[in-house]
Design a protein around this motif. Structure first.
Motif, PDB file in Angstrom:
ATOM      1  N   VAL B 255       0.801  -1.339  -0.134  1.00 34.38           N
ATOM      2  CA  VAL B 255       0.065   0.007  -0.051  1.00 34.38           C
ATOM      3  C   VAL B 255       0.901   1.302   0.127  1.00 34.38           C
ATOM      4  O   VAL B 255       0.740   2.194  -0.699  1.00 34.38           O
ATOM      5  N   ALA B 259       0.753   3.889  -3.144  1.00 35.47           N
ATOM      6  CA  ALA B 259       0.501   5.353  -2.729  1.00 35.47           C
ATOM      7  C   ALA B 259       1.383   6.184  -3.190  1.00 35.47           C
ATOM      8  O   ALA B 259       1.048   7.301  -3.542  1.00 35.47           O
ATOM      9  N   ARG B 262       1.421   6.773  -6.889  1.00 34.10           N
ATOM     10  CA  ARG B 262       0.294   7.556  -7.375  1.00 34.10           C
ATOM     11  C   ARG B 262       0.557   8.951  -7.059  1.00 34.10           C
ATOM     12  O   ARG B 262       0.010   9.692  -7.818  1.00 34.10           O
ATOM     13  N   ARG B 263       1.262   9.107  -5.871  1.00 35.22           N
ATOM     14  CA  ARG B 263       1.488  10.400  -5.539  1.00 35.22           C
ATOM     15  C   ARG B 263       2.401  10.994  -6.603  1.00 35.22           C
ATOM     16  O   ARG B 263       2.382  12.166  -6.893  1.00 35.22           O
ATOM     17  N   THR B 272      -6.393   2.384  -9.058  1.00 35.73           N
ATOM     18  CA  THR B 272      -7.482   3.164  -8.672  1.00 35.73           C
ATOM     19  C   THR B 272      -7.730   2.753  -7.175  1.00 35.73           C
ATOM     20  O   THR B 272      -7.301   2.052  -6.483  1.00 35.73           O
ATOM     21  N   SER B 273      -8.707   3.832  -7.008  1.00 40.00           N
ATOM     22  CA  SER B 273      -9.113   3.637  -5.469  1.00 40.00           C
ATOM     23  C   SER B 273      -9.897   2.389  -5.165  1.00 40.00           C
ATOM     24  O   SER B 273     -10.076   1.677  -4.173  1.00 40.00           O
ATOM     25  N   PHE B 276      -7.225   0.029  -4.112  1.00 41.26           N
ATOM     26  CA  PHE B 276      -6.866   0.378  -2.735  1.00 41.26           C
ATOM     27  C   PHE B 276      -8.000  -0.135  -1.909  1.00 41.26           C
ATOM     28  O   PHE B 276      -7.672  -0.695  -0.749  1.00 41.26           O
ATOM     29  N   LYS B 347     -10.790   3.391   0.515  1.00 38.55           N
ATOM     30  CA  LYS B 347     -10.473   3.940  -0.755  1.00 38.55           C
ATOM     31  C   LYS B 347      -9.724   5.134  -0.809  1.00 38.55           C
ATOM     32  O   LYS B 347      -9.462   5.639  -1.868  1.00 38.55           O
ATOM     33  N   SER B 348      -9.346   5.724   0.353  1.00 35.88           N
ATOM     34  CA  SER B 348      -8.599   6.913   0.245  1.00 35.88           C
ATOM     35  C   SER B 348      -7.098   6.681   0.398  1.00 35.88           C
ATOM     36  O   SER B 348      -6.588   5.818   1.390  1.00 35.88           O
ATOM     37  N   TYR B 349      -6.218   7.109  -0.567  1.00 39.89           N
ATOM     38  CA  TYR B 349      -4.652   6.888  -0.466  1.00 39.89           C
ATOM     39  C   TYR B 349      -4.131   7.402   0.727  1.00 39.89           C
ATOM     40  O   TYR B 349      -3.229   6.814   1.287  1.00 39.89           O
ATOM     41  N   ASN B 350      -4.461   8.405   1.203  1.00 43.42           N
ATOM     42  CA  ASN B 350      -3.840   9.211   2.321  1.00 43.42           C
ATOM     43  C   ASN B 350      -3.946   8.378   3.503  1.00 43.42           C
ATOM     44  O   ASN B 350      -3.522   7.790   4.538  1.00 43.42           O
ATOM     45  N   THR B 353      -2.464   5.159   3.554  1.00 45.92           N
ATOM     46  CA  THR B 353      -1.260   5.136   3.744  1.00 45.92           C
ATOM     47  C   THR B 353      -0.899   5.211   5.192  1.00 45.92           C
ATOM     48  O   THR B 353       0.117   4.478   5.801  1.00 45.92           O
TER      49      THR B 353
END
Lengths: 514, 435
Positions: B255, B259, B262-263, B272-273, B276, B347-350, B353
């Motif tokens: 992950v 992430a 993607r950043r 994609t989300s 994730f 579903k949120s990358y942040n 992370t």
């Protein structure tokens, strides 16, 4: 390409009036489902069935005259069930002394049967809940029958602790009910947790099963109602001289069961949400029920019972035994019922054979860990129990267990074997025997020799022991045969959803959209 | 359907275009981090040797062993999931599998990084591994179990016996893991180069027997390197316990990699989300599974209350270790369970992370809970190194995870970021989680 106004062919397909896009089975793919090309997903339904075909096939099992073998099979199974019931009656009026229990082995066949049946149920919950969360579409072919089997297995299982208590009129003491004597069950005992775990499991499994059938009940209701309107007074009666029309009875009974389902999109929306929630609730149940059953043994300090791997080991074993039973029931059905081979393909059987191989090796892993730690733990009694299992007076039970559970599934390493329904059937049969013996080995071989040689006793089952187990098989088969006769054996809508024509992209390759 | 056709569907650019699925090259910080990690490891060991600030070699080895076995778990977890993806013909994972493979590729090195501890232990006659220590040579239990370590030699008190069987097993694990990780890696990059989709079947076959060998080797490595530190303790569940934590943090590291990519603007429309979301589900599943295994193991020991088993936990429930136990309950299971259950978090990358970093921290705590009480055994007159021990831990534990990070910084950038020719690529590119 999906569009607001589909072409005529697509419209006819969606209405169930035209067969799906033709896909001739490639050579070497068995019935067309054994595709070995990783770029191609195997079809889940064969013979280009249309939506309407699926409805006809599945409803046909409940609406048409039963096959010729059904009534003899039902009479046989229900006779066994009845005879088992008589044996239970004899047990109740005579006492637990009619079993072969003795001072040392005070848990034997009855608890073996209990754990055996509870384990059988797990495949149903795994298929309906965990495979649903994993989005394994192939589950649609087997989930309904497996869920039904779960309920019936729980019914069989619940019988045994109930009759094992000796004074059946005190059975209500199993539940923590307030009473005048201020006597409560022991909340620290895993036996009480079993009462909770199994009643929760039975309830949730039943809700899952029933909720899934509601749309199919509505289909059966609507079909009966339509026939009734079309045929009017000429509609068939249930029996000569009985003034009830068969379809009238169907419309009423299925109608009540369908609880007002009208196939509206709002219904479907809630259905899907409820299905996901129930899947989420059932998933921990798959693990918790047999974990708690395993704690009946593992919380003790008895050598052979007290080992930390018991919870996941019992769960793996339960799934193993449950899948074997699903296959044992569905492989004959597939042959005996018309068109069932289109819905349960060789690929489905192969997938389940692979699950048998995996779970069989998990069980084998646990067997070997038990042996290793028995030695590594340095406890002489523990070592002795395990050596006694393998080489003592119950060696035959132990080696039956090993050969059925660990060795027999190894044939599934060979592709031809796991694609042959006959081989799968035979191995499933062995596994069912092996899993019964696993519980027998765990329970009896650990109990029959206590710490003092003066307490060593062999267990010998009596006629009553044997017939109550046979009777429970009869109850199970009777219920399953009734299920095959009267209920929707497949989830109609879910199968339609995995047909190629259900995909909005089904026709893309023809139009050259890209 | 070829992927160019599939992937151009509904998108203006090709998601598998070269600039989207490759980095400029290996990250320049990679070697630096590997170097820093190695220096930290050496510093910790030297501090232990010379006894700076009251620390001893035992404490230094404990710190290093926590880092190395935790790092190994990350790699083994990634390897297990690569095999599971192959075995189940998983479609969704095609775009994320390469990152699991990158982590998996470090397995042989991670296993090698465990070996210095073993070598020093043998050379110094057991600072941390009680069964190597002459102090315990007369122990009755050790006599019973000596064969597991010293076979074919006889373990006699007063003699420094070389643990032949123990070393043979370590070599065996190293061989098995190296072979499996190399083979799965090679098949994957060969598919990149040749586009031969039937290589997926070969990878599936390797995974089929591989997962069996993996299960046995991982379980026994966990017995050898973690459980048997205190040879008196035994639990049939131990292998599963290590495995459960391994998957949890293996997914977490992937992950983190995805992430960051993607950043950095890579893998647009590829990962994609939705992916994730699935990785988050795996994290959720394995934090629960870890809790299930940890609880079962503890609970059955507690309930039966037999001294030979409870002594292990009693030690970890006193002398302040109970706080670490509570942190694990709340942090390894409680908090992630309550947070990861929400779809938005997964579903949120942040958010994911953060949860992944948290998971790795908790995994280190988990392994520390196993190992650290071994080095800080309560013996009369030994107050322990105090604050210096904390510094030593920080240095020693960080070494191997830093080496892994440095390795990954180079490894991720040195090839394509996805297995471009995976036959399930079209499925994975269109992966959606709606039910």
């Amino acid at each position: 390409m999906s569009s607001f106004s589909p072409d005529e062919l697509t419209a006819r397909r969606l209405a169930g009036q035209a067969p799906g896009p033709s896909m001739p089975p490639a050579p070497g793919t068995g019935d067309g489902s054994l595709v070995d090309d990783p770029a191609v997903r195997a079809p889940l339904v064969l013979n280009n069935r249309s939506f309407h075909d699926i409805t006809e096939i599945v409803c046909g099992y409940a609406e048409n005259k039963p096959p010729r073998w059904w009534l003899p099979a039902f009479l046989f199974a229900s006779s066994l069930a009845g005879f088992g019931g008589l044996m239970i009656l004899y047990l109740v009026i005579t006492g637990i002394g009619t079993w072969g229990l003795n001072n040392q082995v005070d848990w034997a066949w009855d608890i073996t049967n209990f754990v055996f049946w509870i384990g059988i149920g797990h495949a149903g919950t795994l298929i309906s809940a965990i495979l649903c969360l994993f989005k394994q579409k192939w589950r649609t072919a087997v989930n309904r029958a497996a869920e039904a089997m779960t309920i019936f297995a729980v019914i069989c299982a619940a019988t045994f602790p109930g009759i094992h208590i000796g004074r059946q009129w005190m059975a209500w003491f199993l539940a923590p009910l307030p009473n005048a004597n201020g006597i409560w069950p022991n909340f620290k005992s895993p036996l009480l947790w079993d009462v909770f775990a199994i009643s929760t499991y039975g309830t949730v499994s039943f809700l899952f099963w029933y909720m899934g059938m509601i749309p199919d009940f509505a289909t059966l209701r609507d079909r009966a109602d339509r026939r009734l309107r079309q045929l009017g007074d000429s509609a068939a009666r249930i029996a000569p001289f009985v003034p009830i029309r068969t379809d009238k009875a169907r419309a009423v009974i299925y109608g009540l069961l369908a609880v007002g389902w009208r196939f509206s999109s709002r219904h479907w929306h809630r259905y899907e949400a409820a299905y996901l929630v129930l899947a989420g609730i059932s998933t921990p149940l798959v693990l918790s029920v047999h974990s708690i059953v395993s704690m009946d043994f593992a919380t003790s300090i008895l050598p052979g019972w007290h080992t930390t791997i018991f919870p996941p080991y019992f769960v793996a074993g339960a799934i193993f035994g449950g899948f074997a039973m699903v296959l044992l029931l569905l492989i004959p059905c597939r042959v005996l019922y018309a068109h069932m081979k289109d819905l349960i393909t060789l690929r489905h059987l192969e997938n389940m054979a692979k699950i048998l191989l995996v779970t069989g090796m998990m069980v084998g892993f646990a067997y070997s860990m038990e042996f290793f730690i028995a030695w590594f733990g340095g406890n002489a009694f523990e070592v002795d129990v395990f050596l006694n299992r393998a080489f003592g007076p119950y060696w035959w039970a132990y080696w039956t267990m090993i050969s059925c559970n660990v060795i027999s599934p190894q044939v599934f390493w060979i592709k031809a074997m796991r694609r042959s329904p006959l081989v799968i059937f035979i191995v499933s049969f062995f596994i069912t025997i092996g899993m019964w013996f696993e519980r027998f080995v765990i329970i009896v071989s650990s109990l029959h020799r206590a710490f003092l040689p003066g307490e060593w006793h062999m267990f010998h089952p009596t006629f009553v022991d044997i017939m109550i187990f046979v009777g429970s098989c009869g109850i199970f088969l009777t219920l399953f045969l009734l299920f095959l006769r009267f209920l929707p054996v497949f989830p109609i809508a879910e199968i339609k959803a995995v047909l190629p024509q259900a995909s909005p992209h089904a026709d893309d390759h023809k139009k050259g959209a890209h | 359907m070829s992927h160019t056709a599939a992937s151009s569907h509904g998108a203006h650019h090709d998601p598998l275009s070269r600039e989207n699925v490759t980095l400029a090259g290996p990250h320049p910080m990679g070697f630096t981090l590997v170097g820093v990690g190695l220096v930290l490891a050496v510093v910790a060991l030297i501090a232990g040797f010379i006894g700076a600030g009251g620390v001893t070699l035992k404490h230094a080895l404990a710190a290093y062993h926590i880092g190395s076995t935790a790092t190994l778990a990350i790699c083994l977890g990634a390897m297990a999931l690569v095999m599971v993806f192959h075995l189940t013909n998983a479609g969704w994972s095609a775009t994320v599998r390469r990152q699991f493979e990158n982590v998996m590729a470090f397995t042989p090195v991670a296993a090698l990084l465990v070996l210095p501890t073993i070598a020093i232990e043998i050379a110094t006659h057991g600072k941390l591994f009680l069964w190597l220590s002459p102090e315990w040579a007369n122990d009755h239990l050790l006599h019973k179990k000596a064969g597991y370590f010293f076979w074919p030699q006889h373990h006699e008190p007063g003699h420094a016996t070389f643990p032949v069987f123990f070393v043979i097993r370590a070599a065996l694990y190293l061989f098995v893991w190296t072979y499996l990780s190399r083979r799965l890696w090679k098949l994957s990059v060969l598919q990149d180069a040749t586009g031969d989709r039937f290589l997926s079947l070969k990878a599936r076959f390797t995974s089929s027997w591989g997962i069996l060998v993996f299960a046995l080797s991982t379980a026994f490595a966990a017995f050898d390197w973690l459980m048997a530190l205190d040879f008196r303790y035994f639990s049939t569940m131990w292998g599963v316990y290590y495995f459960a934590g391994a998957i949890y943090c293996g997914v977490s590291v992937v992950v983190l990699i995805l992430a960051s990519l993607r950043r950095a603007g890579k893998l647009e429309g590829v990962v994609t989300s939705e992916h994730f979301h699935d990785l988050g589900k795996l994290m959720f599943a394995f934090t629960v599974f870890w809790a299930y295994i940890a609880f079962s193991q503890y609970f059955l020991t507690w309930y039966a209350n037999i001294p030979e088993e409870t002594s292990y936990f009693l030690h970890r429930q006193s002398h302040g270790w109970q706080n670490l136990g509570i942190i694990l309950m709340a942090g390894h299971f409680g908090a992630p369970f309550l947070i990861l259950i929400f779809r938005g978090v997964k579903k949120s990358y942040n958010a994911l992370t953060f949860m992944a970093l948290w998971a790795i921290l908790m995994h280190l705590c988990d392994i520390a809970w196993i190992i650290r009480p071994m080095a800080y055994l309560p013996t009369a007159g030994d107050a322990g190194p105090g604050v210096a021990g904390v510094w030593l831990d920080a240095v020693g534990i960080a070494a191997c995870p830093l080496i892994l990070t440095g390795f990954l910084l180079r490894k991720v950038g040195s090839g394509t970021l996805v297995a471009t020719n995976d036959p399930y690529m079209p499925e994975s590119l269109h992966h959606k989680n709606y039910v």
